[in-house]
Design a protein around this motif. Structure first.
Motif, mmCIF file in Angstrom:
data_model
loop_
_atom_site.group_PDB
_atom_site.id
_atom_site.type_symbol
_atom_site.label_atom_id
_atom_site.label_comp_id
_atom_site.label_asym_id
_atom_site.label_seq_id
_atom_site.Cartn_x
_atom_site.Cartn_y
_atom_site.Cartn_z
ATOM 1 N N VAL A 73 0.831 -1.206 0.000
ATOM 2 C CA VAL A 73 0.000 0.000 0.000
ATOM 3 C C VAL A 73 0.866 1.257 0.000
ATOM 4 O O VAL A 73 0.595 2.218 -0.727
ATOM 5 C CB VAL A 73 -0.953 -0.019 1.209
ATOM 6 C CG1 VAL A 73 -1.719 1.300 1.316
ATOM 7 C CG2 VAL A 73 -1.943 -1.174 1.077
ATOM 8 N N MET A 74 1.937 1.257 0.802
ATOM 9 C CA MET A 74 2.786 2.445 0.852
ATOM 10 C C MET A 74 3.530 2.651 -0.465
ATOM 11 O O MET A 74 3.859 3.785 -0.818
ATOM 12 C CB MET A 74 3.777 2.332 2.009
ATOM 13 C CG MET A 74 3.128 2.346 3.384
ATOM 14 S SD MET A 74 1.880 3.647 3.595
ATOM 15 C CE MET A 74 2.866 5.109 3.370
ATOM 16 N N SER A 75 3.790 1.592 -1.203
ATOM 17 C CA SER A 75 4.411 1.739 -2.516
ATOM 18 C C SER A 75 3.488 2.505 -3.457
ATOM 19 O O SER A 75 3.943 3.369 -4.225
ATOM 20 C CB SER A 75 4.742 0.367 -3.097
ATOM 21 O OG SER A 75 5.235 0.482 -4.419
ATOM 22 N N ILE A 76 2.190 2.218 -3.405
ATOM 23 C CA ILE A 76 1.227 2.944 -4.239
ATOM 24 C C ILE A 76 1.179 4.410 -3.830
ATOM 25 O O ILE A 76 1.168 5.312 -4.684
ATOM 26 C CB ILE A 76 -0.162 2.298 -4.121
ATOM 27 C CG1 ILE A 76 -0.135 0.882 -4.701
ATOM 28 C CG2 ILE A 76 -1.213 3.142 -4.839
ATOM 29 C CD1 ILE A 76 -1.449 0.149 -4.572
ATOM 30 N N ILE A 77 1.153 4.672 -2.532
ATOM 31 C CA ILE A 77 1.078 6.047 -2.040
ATOM 32 C C ILE A 77 2.293 6.851 -2.508
ATOM 33 O O ILE A 77 2.175 8.002 -2.949
ATOM 34 C CB ILE A 77 0.962 6.045 -0.510
ATOM 35 C CG1 ILE A 77 -0.372 5.421 -0.086
ATOM 36 C CG2 ILE A 77 1.088 7.452 0.053
ATOM 37 C CD1 ILE A 77 -0.508 5.224 1.396
ATOM 38 N N GLU A 78 3.475 6.263 -2.422
ATOM 39 C CA GLU A 78 4.680 6.959 -2.858
ATOM 40 C C GLU A 78 4.697 7.157 -4.375
ATOM 41 O O GLU A 78 5.163 8.190 -4.868
ATOM 42 C CB GLU A 78 5.916 6.177 -2.416
ATOM 43 C CG GLU A 78 6.111 6.135 -0.907
ATOM 44 C CD GLU A 78 7.266 5.248 -0.501
ATOM 45 O OE1 GLU A 78 7.925 4.690 -1.401
ATOM 46 O OE2 GLU A 78 7.524 5.111 0.708
#
Length: 370
Positions: free
Chosen positions: A178-183
């Motif tokens: 999920v944090m990869s998508i946000i970044e």
């Protein structure tokens, strides 16, 4: 007429993006392979650590210790000789090397305190710190049970009831994907708009725009909506297909509410991308500015480490960054299932920051076109 110009110019930007294979590959990679690798390669936890054991005792207790190491935390232990221990660690084959000395069981039964030697490859930072504690706990437990001749739970004066919310299996892959998508949302929103403006400068089409009956506001809005749509579509696809379906990672909350927050984040960061492109004279210069701007935004936004662990001055400064509020919003919705009543302050903050960034970028863009 203004809406028609904005629409047609935005369609032109999309056609230009389709003719740029490098940017297309970057978009596909950021929302597919990058998400997958982040979900499988989180370094904070111990997973499949390589262990070698030098068993010089060859006793039941040494066999018991050897059999206590098993996946998913450790690979199956490799039984080696003492002469191989240092060479294997120098070659990077083992993270941990445990040496069980001769007469270890005999000394235990005699009431002595024999020593075990554990060599740790400290270059593998995350595994070295957590794995050494795991190994000490495993050895202590196995030896105590051997001496007590039975397995029993230790009676403690206080019983701790441990309940993990939102991620009951404590899987780091949930957080990483999920944090990869946000970044990627922040990164691509800046890159796509900035690259679109620099591409027009390099191809000489900026001069064509200047002689057309279009306003700077229409040109800038066209870049914002066209590149924003690309990022929104890629975000929705990555979250539903890659994260939910392929990786089988559940997300909570409303997808529509998350995409609304994503749209506001894209609005702010696309304006930032245009502002940086007006400063840079070429694509290499734009890339250098990206490094100076994007890394602090991602590192200090709370996406990698909690904001509470940062100095208070940094926390206040980063409140002016749009992705700080976007990280809070995304984590609240996707991890904890928060609704509008919880995340509305972040939505308002993103809107205000986006309007300010857009006004500054528009003023700079008008000066750029003169």
């Amino acid at each position: 007429m203004g809406f028609k110009n904005t629409w047609n110019l935005g369609v032109k930007e999309l056609r230009g993006l389709l003719r740029d294979p490098a940017l297309l590959i970057l978009i596909v990679y950021a929302f597919t392979l990058s998400v997958y690798t982040h979900s499988k390669a989180m370094p904070e936890t111990l997973a499949k650590a390589a262990v070698a054991i030098v068993d010089e005792d060859r006793s039941p207790v040494s066999a018991r210790v050897t059999s206590a190491f098993y996946p998913p935390y450790f690979l199956k232990p490799q039984l080696i000789t003492q002469s191989e221990m240092d060479a294997r660690m120098d070659a990077g084959l083992d993270t941990f090397a445990l040496d069980i000395p001769p007469h270890f069981q005999r000394d235990l039964l005699a009431g002595k305190q024999p020593a075990l030697q554990l060599n740790v490859d400290a270059t593998r930072m995350s595994q070295a710190f957590t794995g050494a504690g795991y190994i000490q706990s495993i050895i202590t437990s196995e030896i105590n049970e051997f001496l007590a001749h039975h397995r029993s739970d230790e009676d403690l004066p206080v019983s701790l009831a441990f309940r993990a919310r939102f991620n009951p299996e404590l899987s780091p892959g949930w957080f990483g994907a999920v944090m990869s998508i946000i970044e990627s949302v922040t990164m691509l929103a800046i890159i796509l708009t900035g690259a679109a403006l620099i591409r027009e400068r390099e191809h000489g089409t900026v001069e064509h725009l200047l002689v057309m009956p279009v306003k700077p506001l229409e040109i800038m809005l066209s870049k914002v909506w066209s590149m924003g749509v690309v990022v929104l579509i890629a975000t929705g696809f990555s979250l539903t297909v890659v994260v939910n379906m392929l990786l089988q990672i559940p997300t909570e909350g409303s997808l529509g509410l998350f995409l609304l927050g994503t749209a506001l984040e894209v609005f702010a960061t696309t304006a930032l991308g245009i502002f940086l492109a007006t400063i840079a004279g070429s694509m290499p210069q734009f890339g250098m500015l990206m490094v100076l701007v994007l890394l602090p935004l991602q590192i200090l936004s709370g996406a990698m480490t909690p904001r509470e662990s940062m100095p208070e001055a940094i926390q206040w400064i980063m409140m002016a960054a749009p992705n700080t509020h976007f990280v809070i919003l995304a984590q609240s919705i996707l991890f904890r299932g928060a609704g509008l009543s919880v995340v509305w302050p972040q939505l308002v903050a993103l809107l205000v920051i986006g309007v300010v960034f857009f006004a500054i970028a528009l003023n700079r863009f008008r000066a750029f076109l003169r």
